[in-house]
Design a protein around this motif. Sequence first.
Motif, mmCIF file in Angstrom:
data_model
loop_
_atom_site.group_PDB
_atom_site.id
_atom_site.type_symbol
_atom_site.label_atom_id
_atom_site.label_comp_id
_atom_site.label_asym_id
_atom_site.label_seq_id
_atom_site.Cartn_x
_atom_site.Cartn_y
_atom_site.Cartn_z
ATOM 1 N N UNK A 24 35.677 37.050 21.199
ATOM 2 C CA UNK A 24 35.909 36.812 22.437
ATOM 3 C C UNK A 24 37.067 35.953 23.769
ATOM 4 N N UNK A 25 37.944 36.797 23.564
ATOM 5 C CA UNK A 25 38.920 36.330 24.784
ATOM 6 C C UNK A 25 38.398 35.081 25.642
ATOM 7 N N UNK A 26 38.672 34.071 25.629
ATOM 8 C CA UNK A 26 38.139 33.499 26.997
ATOM 9 C C UNK A 26 39.487 33.183 27.750
ATOM 10 N N UNK A 27 40.861 33.149 27.545
ATOM 11 C CA UNK A 27 41.457 32.902 28.700
ATOM 12 C C UNK A 27 42.797 33.652 27.502
ATOM 13 N N UNK A 28 44.198 33.557 28.341
ATOM 14 C CA UNK A 28 44.875 33.570 28.107
ATOM 15 C C UNK A 28 46.010 33.606 29.171
ATOM 16 N N UNK A 159 39.093 28.359 28.714
ATOM 17 C CA UNK A 159 38.042 28.194 27.702
ATOM 18 C C UNK A 159 36.517 27.509 27.684
ATOM 19 N N UNK A 160 36.327 26.518 28.203
ATOM 20 C CA UNK A 160 35.535 25.205 29.147
ATOM 21 C C UNK A 160 35.468 26.263 29.943
ATOM 22 N N UNK A 161 35.934 26.234 30.875
ATOM 23 C CA UNK A 161 34.667 27.066 32.186
ATOM 24 C C UNK A 161 34.504 28.292 31.614
ATOM 25 N N UNK A 162 34.754 29.528 31.004
ATOM 26 C CA UNK A 162 33.775 30.308 30.470
ATOM 27 C C UNK A 162 32.748 29.999 29.804
ATOM 28 N N UNK A 163 33.031 29.034 29.070
ATOM 29 C CA UNK A 163 31.672 28.608 27.979
ATOM 30 C C UNK A 163 30.597 27.871 28.847
ATOM 31 N N UNK A 164 31.461 27.718 29.816
ATOM 32 C CA UNK A 164 29.987 26.429 30.698
ATOM 33 C C UNK A 164 29.857 27.595 31.172
ATOM 34 N N UNK A 165 29.891 28.411 32.050
ATOM 35 C CA UNK A 165 29.495 29.556 32.825
ATOM 36 C C UNK A 165 28.425 30.164 31.949
ATOM 37 N N UNK A 166 28.878 30.786 30.990
ATOM 38 C CA UNK A 166 27.743 31.253 29.858
ATOM 39 C C UNK A 166 26.867 31.317 29.494
ATOM 40 N N UNK A 167 26.569 30.106 29.951
ATOM 41 C CA UNK A 167 26.039 29.213 29.168
ATOM 42 C C UNK A 167 25.281 28.002 29.801
ATOM 43 N N UNK A 265 30.172 14.923 33.792
ATOM 44 C CA UNK A 265 30.979 15.768 35.094
ATOM 45 C C UNK A 265 30.306 17.227 35.185
ATOM 46 N N UNK A 266 29.436 16.499 36.475
ATOM 47 C CA UNK A 266 28.524 17.407 37.096
ATOM 48 C C UNK A 266 29.103 18.357 37.525
ATOM 49 N N UNK A 267 28.446 19.846 36.589
ATOM 50 C CA UNK A 267 29.444 21.436 37.248
ATOM 51 C C UNK A 267 28.935 20.848 39.018
ATOM 52 N N UNK A 268 28.225 20.894 40.202
ATOM 53 C CA UNK A 268 28.217 20.973 40.529
ATOM 54 C C UNK A 268 29.074 19.697 41.466
ATOM 55 N N UNK A 277 40.105 27.865 40.404
ATOM 56 C CA UNK A 277 41.466 28.656 39.784
ATOM 57 C C UNK A 277 41.014 28.842 38.349
ATOM 58 N N UNK A 278 40.222 28.290 37.388
ATOM 59 C CA UNK A 278 39.648 28.437 36.412
ATOM 60 C C UNK A 278 38.972 29.894 36.171
#
Length: 282
Positions: A24-28, A159-167, A265-268, A277-278
């Motif tokens: 699953x592509x998370x960024x390019x 990629x990290x941000x996509x992972x954070x949101x998905x999980x 680093x709290x996401x909030x 941006x990300x």
Amino acid sequence: MSLSFDIGGHFPLHSLPAPQPEPVLLGKIGSLEVRLAVDEAEIRAAQALRFRVFYQELNARLTNPTHDLRDADRFDDICDHLLVFDTALPGRPHQQIVGCYRLLPQSRALTAGGFYSADEFEMDRLVARHPDLNFLELGRSCVLPPYRSKRTIELLWQGIWAYVKANNIDVMAGCASFQGTVPAAHAEALSFLAQNCTAEGEWAVRAVPTRFCSMDLVPAEAINAKTALAALPPLIKGYLRLGARFGEGCVVDCDFGTTDVFVVMPVSAISERYISYYGGAA
């Protein structure tokens, strides 16, 4: 009675290889792509990349060498491995890996007896103070020299941000490093973090007492903020831009030849412009 498939011969069901998950592509960005590792070959390639950077380039000390020159430990089996691929390189995907990050969700850390960072910092106490929040530990970040650029770092953060949101991650945390085992060699930068960027209150965290080294080494009036910021390693500087705060005290890691600080680093707390941006890029 055994089951078999008739595809030009009979094969017991248990002999068929388990299907691998689709990537699953998370960024390019250009020829660079970021996604999670999907098989053992990709994880082993990431371990080999880490060995090249940590041991062959940065001269970490081999305490548990593997015969095939990989940096591996017990946490690898329970982590997700975020990988950057240069698809312009020849070969199969595992031969195109140029950067990596190791991601340890809280749920898996609990089953494994704790977080990797707990050997250096009191992360378990931090997590215990926030029973309703979901933590993610970031670690083992490295990129091959030709790819140490802004776009590679941006891709990793996509990629990290996509992972954070998905999980449904609420807090990112983990160790980040200055090169070398003498904190005084980074006195101005460490002091700047200690005096201006320390996590406080419910986010406070300290180095474990037996390994605690002071970060506050230079009086505030002797610090030039511009030169202190310039002296920060790129990864730490990136964390700071995103709104991260840092633990109290640093830890000398003689095996890896580094001086480690703890990042909270709290996401909030992440600036909305970086989320836009990300998040948009991912």
